[in-house]
Enzyme design. Structure first.
Site, PDB file in Angstrom:
ATOM      1  N   TYR A 476      41.811  76.249 -63.340  1.00  0.00           N
ATOM      2  CA  TYR A 476      42.859  75.443 -62.716  1.00  0.00           C
ATOM      3  C   TYR A 476      42.261  74.566 -61.614  1.00  0.00           C
ATOM      4  CZ  TYR A 476      47.359  74.038 -60.823  1.00  0.00           C
ATOM      5  OH  TYR A 476      48.427  73.288 -60.392  1.00  0.00           O
ATOM      6  N   SER A 556      48.590  71.660 -66.645  1.00  0.00           N
ATOM      7  CA  SER A 556      49.008  70.872 -65.494  1.00  0.00           C
ATOM      8  C   SER A 556      47.770  70.313 -64.784  1.00  0.00           C
ATOM      9  CB  SER A 556      49.868  71.729 -64.564  1.00  0.00           C
ATOM     10  OG  SER A 556      50.551  70.944 -63.629  1.00  0.00           O
ATOM     11  N   ASP A 640      59.348  67.471 -69.977  1.00  0.00           N
ATOM     12  CA  ASP A 640      58.525  67.741 -68.796  1.00  0.00           C
ATOM     13  C   ASP A 640      58.740  66.614 -67.787  1.00  0.00           C
ATOM     14  OD1 ASP A 640      56.654  68.354 -66.887  1.00  0.00           O
ATOM     15  OD2 ASP A 640      55.043  68.777 -68.302  1.00  0.00           O
ATOM     16  N   HIS A 675      57.860  71.655 -68.351  1.00  0.00           N
ATOM     17  CA  HIS A 675      56.518  71.924 -67.847  1.00  0.00           C
ATOM     18  C   HIS A 675      56.073  73.355 -68.148  1.00  0.00           C
ATOM     19  CE1 HIS A 675      53.108  70.559 -65.575  1.00  0.00           C
ATOM     20  NE2 HIS A 675      53.187  71.556 -64.722  1.00  0.00           N
TER      21      HIS A 675
END
Length: 705
Positions: A476, A556, A640, A675
Site C-alpha cells: 500500500y 486504491s 466508485d 471503492h
C-alpha cells in the site's frame, strides 16, 4: 469425506505447463477511440486521448464498459479451474461470524452472518438472554449491493440513526428509527458523504456532508464539507450548520464526549493534519473554541474528566502521545504530557474507565492498560503475535472485547476483564483451514537507498524455495495506513494452492509513525515504489519465487503502487493486479474529494517541479508503446466515487494499445459496486476468485490431470 478431500487435492494440485494458453492469442480488445484532448501544464503539453472515458454518464462510456467486460469475462470463463477456485473460496467462506457485542439502552447488540449472507445482520439480546433480529441489511436491495454503512444510538438507547450506501457509493442517506419498537420515524437525511452520526440526547444528531455537486454525483468535485445538526421532527432544509459555513474545509467531522458535555469538531483540507475545536454544550450560548488552529498535526479528544480533556496527538510527537489540558484553557501551549511518546506508534482507546495504549512494533500489536491517574496497570497478555482491535466501551463497563488475528489465525473475539486483566475466548470461528501447515516469517530487507523495510512472508511449511512458487506481493505505502497481520479467506485459498503471500510495510504507511509516512509523500513518493521493487527482488534472490511466478497486487493508493511498479519495471513481474487505483496523477485532484490527497501526492497545479515529478511516475503517463507488460487484470467498480473508475478506464485503454507482448491486459468492472466498502459477499468472492484464477493461469500453473 475421503473422496471429497481427494477431489480437492487433485483440483488444486499444480503441474507446470510450458505452453502459452491458447486464449492469450485470441483476445480481441474493443476499439477505443482517441481524441485530440491536450492539457498544458507550465508550458508542457500533455495529450489525454481517453478523456472522454471520464464521463460516467455518457452512453459511449457505458458501451465501452460493456464491451470491455465481455472480453474480460469471456477470457476468465475459459480458465479451466476458475470454478474450482470459486467453489473452494465459497466453502471456506461459509462459516458463522459473530461480532463483539456492544451495550445500548439495556440491550446487547451484535452482528451475525451465517457465512454467505451478502450483508451481516444486526441482532440484539435483552437482559434475560432473549435474542431478536433488529436490522437486516439484506432486505435493503434484492442483489445485496445496498449496505449498512453505520448505525449510532442515542445515549438512552431509545433512538437510532443508520446510514445506508447504495451500490458501494460514498454518498448515502441517514434513516431514523425508534430503537425500542424498531419502527422507522419517516425522517431521512439525503445525500450524505464522509459523515459520522452523533446524537445529542434523543432529540437530534450531528452529521456532515457536502452540498450536492453539479454534474455527476459520482465524479464531480466536492470540496466544502459542513457539520450540521438535525432536530427530530424537522425537515432536512431546516438543519443548522454548526461548522463550515465561513471556514471552507474539505473534511469536517463532529462527535460528543460520552457525557455529552463537549461537542468535538475536526476540520481538515487533506488526509493528514487537522484543526481541533470544542464547544461546551453544558453552557448556553457557548462558542466553538480552537484547541489547534492549524494543520500541522492530528489530534482527537479521547475523553474528559470534569474539566480535563485527554487528547491523543502527534503534535511534536511523530509516534503519538496522550496529553491532558484544562478545557477552560485548551490551547496547545497548555498541553501537558500524560502518556509520553515512545519509539513505537500509539493508537489509544478508552473503555471501562481506563486508557488502552495500543502500540505497533514492527507492524505487530502490543497493549498497555493505564488508569486516568496516569498509572500503568499492566501490559495486556495477548494470544500471540498479530493484530488486535477493540478495547473500547463505556466508562462503566467492566468487561471489554477485542479481536485478535494474524495471517494464519482467523479473527477471534476475546472478552477482557478490566480488573483482573484476564482474557477469555468469546467467539472463535470454525474455519476449514489448517493453519498448522503454514508459517509466517518476518524479514527485513534493504531498499534502494539502504532503508530497512519489514515484510511478512506466509507459506506452507513444506514448501521448497526453488524459485518456482506462485507468489503474491501486496503493498500500500501511503496515507499513514499500516498493513498489519490479518486473516483472509482469499489468502487461505492462495496458500492452500501452494502460493506464497508476502506483505511489505513500505514507506508512506504508518508502521513507524509520521516520519515513515512523510518519507513516502510528495517529492519522496518514489521511495514507496523503490521499497516495493526491492521487496520483489528480495523474494527472487532468496528463491521464494522468480519473475515468472511473481504477481503484485494493491488497491486504491496500492493500485497506484502496482501501476507505477509495473510501468517502471515491467520485466520484474509476471502478473499485475491494480485495484481501484489512482492512476492518472495529473488529474486525480479534479475528481470528487481527490484534492484532499494532496498531502501525500502534491498536485500538478502546485508548481512546475511538482508537475514534472508526478508526470515522471504517473502510471497512465508512463505507458510506453512497444513494451511487453505483465499480464494485467485491472479491477474497479462503476460506482466508485472515491477513486473514480475513469482512472482504471484510461489506464486499461492505454495499456491495451501499447502492449507488445502476448500477455493479456483486461479490466474487470463490477456493476453496482464502489471503492470496496459494503460490497456484497457474492461480489467479493467472485472478484477474488477471478483474480486468483487469472494469476495462476498466466503463471502457467494448471490443475493436475
Amino acid at each position: 469425506m475421503k473422496n471429497t478431500v481427494l477431489a480437492l487435492a487433485v483440483a488444486f494440485g499444480f503441474t507446470m505447463n510450458a505452453q502459452t494458453p491458447k486464449t492469450l492469442r485470441q483476445i480481441k480488445y474493443p476499439v477505443t477511440k482517441k481524441d485530440k484532448t491536450t492539457d498544458t501544464y507550465f508550458d508542457s503539453k500533455v495529450p489525454d486521448p481517453y478523456r472522454w472515458l471520464e464521463d460516467d454518464r455518457s452512453a459511449e462510456t457505458a458501451k465501452w464498459v460493456t464491451e470491455e467486460n465481455k472480453v474480460t469475462f469471456d477470457y476468465l470463463a475459459q480458465i479451466p479451474f476458475r470454478d474450482a477456485i470459486k467453489a473452494r473460496m465459497e466453502k471456506l467462506w461459509s462459516y458463522e461470524r459473530i461480532s463483539a457485542p456492544f451495550e445500548e439502552g439495556g440491550y446487547y447488540y451484535y452482528y451475525k452472518n451465517n457465512g454467505l449472507q451478502n450483508q451481516s445482520v444486526l441482532y440484539r439480546k435483552d437482559k434475560n438472554g432473549n435474542d431478536e433480529l433488529f436490522l437486516d441489511p439484506n432486505t435493503f436491495s434484492k442483489d445485496g449491493t445496498t449496505s449498512l454503512a453505520q448505525i449510532q444510538f442515542s445515549k438512552a438507547g431509545d433512538m437510532a440513526a443508520y446510514m445506508i450506501s447504495e451500490g458501494g457509493s460514498d454518498w448515502g442517506k441517514i434513516i431514523v428509527m425508534d430503537a425500542i419498537n424498531k419502527k422507522l420515524t419517516g425522517e431521512v437525511i439525503e445525500n450524505v458523504k464522509f459523515s459520522g452520526i452523533a446524537w445529542k440526547g434523543s432529540e437530534g444528531f450531528y452529521y456532515s456532508t457536502y452540498e450536492k455537486p453539479e454534474g455527476s454525483l459520482l465524479s464531480a468535485k466536492t470540496d466544502t464539507h459542513k457539520l450540521y445538526y438535525h432536530k427530530l421532527g424537522t425537515g432536512q432544509k431546516q438543519d443548522r450548520v454548526i461548522f463550515g459555513e465561513s471556514q471552507k474545509r474539505r473534511y469536517v467531522g463532529g462527535y460528543l464526549t460520552e457525557d455529552e458535555r463537549y461537542l468535538v469538531i475536526t476540520a481538515a483540507n487533506s488526509t493528514s493534519g487537522k484543526e481541533l475545536y470544542i464547544q461546551d454544550l453544558s453552557k448556553p450560548q457557548s462558542t466553538v473554541i480552537a484547541l489547534t488552529d492549524n494543520f500541522d498535526s492530528d489530534s482527537q479528544v479521547l475523553e474528559n474528566r470534569g474539566g480535563s480533556l485527554f487528547i491523543y496527538t502527534n503534535f511534536k510527537a511523530p509516534n503519538g502521545k496522550i496529553v491532558i489540558v484544562d478545557s477552560a484553557h485548551p490551547e496547545q501551549t497548555n498541553w501537558k504530557d500524560f502518556i509520553p511518546e515512545t519509539e513505537n506508534v500509539l493508537s489509544p482507546s478508552t473503555g471501562g474507565g481506563f486508557i488502552f495504549a495500543q502500540y505497533m512494533k514492527d507492524a505487530v500489536s502490543t497493549v498497555k492498560q493505564y488508569g486516568f491517574a496516569g498509572n500503568l496497570i499492566r501490559e495486556v497478555d495477548l494470544p500471540g503475535l498479530g493484530t488486535v482491535a477493540g478495547f473500547t466501551g463505556k466508562k462503566k463497563q467492566d468487561e471489554l472485547y477485542y479481536t485478535f488475528s494474524n495471517y494464519l489465525t482467523p479473527g477471534t473475539i476475546y472478552s477482557f476483564d478490566t480488573d483482573t486483566g484476564q482474557s477469555k475466548i468469546y467467539q472463535k470461528p470454525d474455519v476449514g483451514f489448517n493453519s498448522d501447515n503454514y508459517v509466517s516469517k518476518q524479514v527485513f530487507y534493504k531498499s534502494k537507498d539502504g532503508t530497512s523495510v519489514p515484510m511478512i512472508i506466509t507459506y506452507r511449511k513444506d514448501l521448497k524455495l526453488d524459485g518456482t512458487n506462485p507468489t503474491m506481493l501486496y503493498g500500500y505505502g501511503g496515507f499513514n495506513i499500516s498493513l498489519t497481520p490479518t486473516f483472509s479467506i482469499a489468502n487461505a485459498v492462495w496458500l492452500e494452492n501452494g502460493g506464497i503471500y508476502a506483505v511489505a510495510n513500505l514507506r508512506g504507511g504508518g508502521e513507524y509513525g509520521r516520519k515513515w509516512h512523510d518519507a513516502g509523500t510528495k517529492m519522496q513518493k518514489q521511495n514507496v515504489f523503490d521499497d516495493f521493487i526491492a521487496a520483489a527482488e528480495y523474494l527472487i534472490s532468496n528463491k521464494y519465487t522468480s519473475s515468472n511466478y511473481l504477481a503484485i497486487r494493491g488497491g486504491s493508493n496500492g493500485g497506484l503502487l502496482v501501476g507505477a511498479a509495473m510501468t517502471q519495471r515491467p520485466d520484474l513481474f509476471k502478473v499485475a493486479l491494480p485495484a481501484v487505483g489512482v492512476l492518472d496523477m495529473l488529474r486525480y485532484h479534479t475528481f470528487t474529494s481527490g484534492a484532499g490527497w494532496a498531502y501525500d501526492y502534491g498536485t500538478s497545479a502546485d508548481s512546475a517541479e511538482m508537475f514534472n515529478y508526478l508526470k515522471g511516475y504517473s502510471p497512465l503517463h508512463n505507458i510506453k508503446p512497444g513494451t511487453s507488460y505483465p499480464a494485467t487484470l485491472i479491477t474497479t467498480g462503476d460506482h466508485d466515487d472515491r477513486v473514480v473508475p475513469a482512472h482504471s478506464f484510461k489506464f486499461a485503454a492505454a495499456l491495451q494499445a501499447a502492449q507488445a507482448g502476448k500477455a493479456p491486459v483486461l479490466i474487470r468492472i463490477d456493476v453496482n459496486a464502489g471503492h470496496g466498502a459494503g460490497k456484497s459477499v457474492a461480489q467479493t468472492i467472485a472478484e477474488l476468485s477471478d483474480v486468483q484464477a487469472f494469476t495462476l493461469y498466466n503463471m502457467g500453473k494448471n490443475p493436475a490431470p
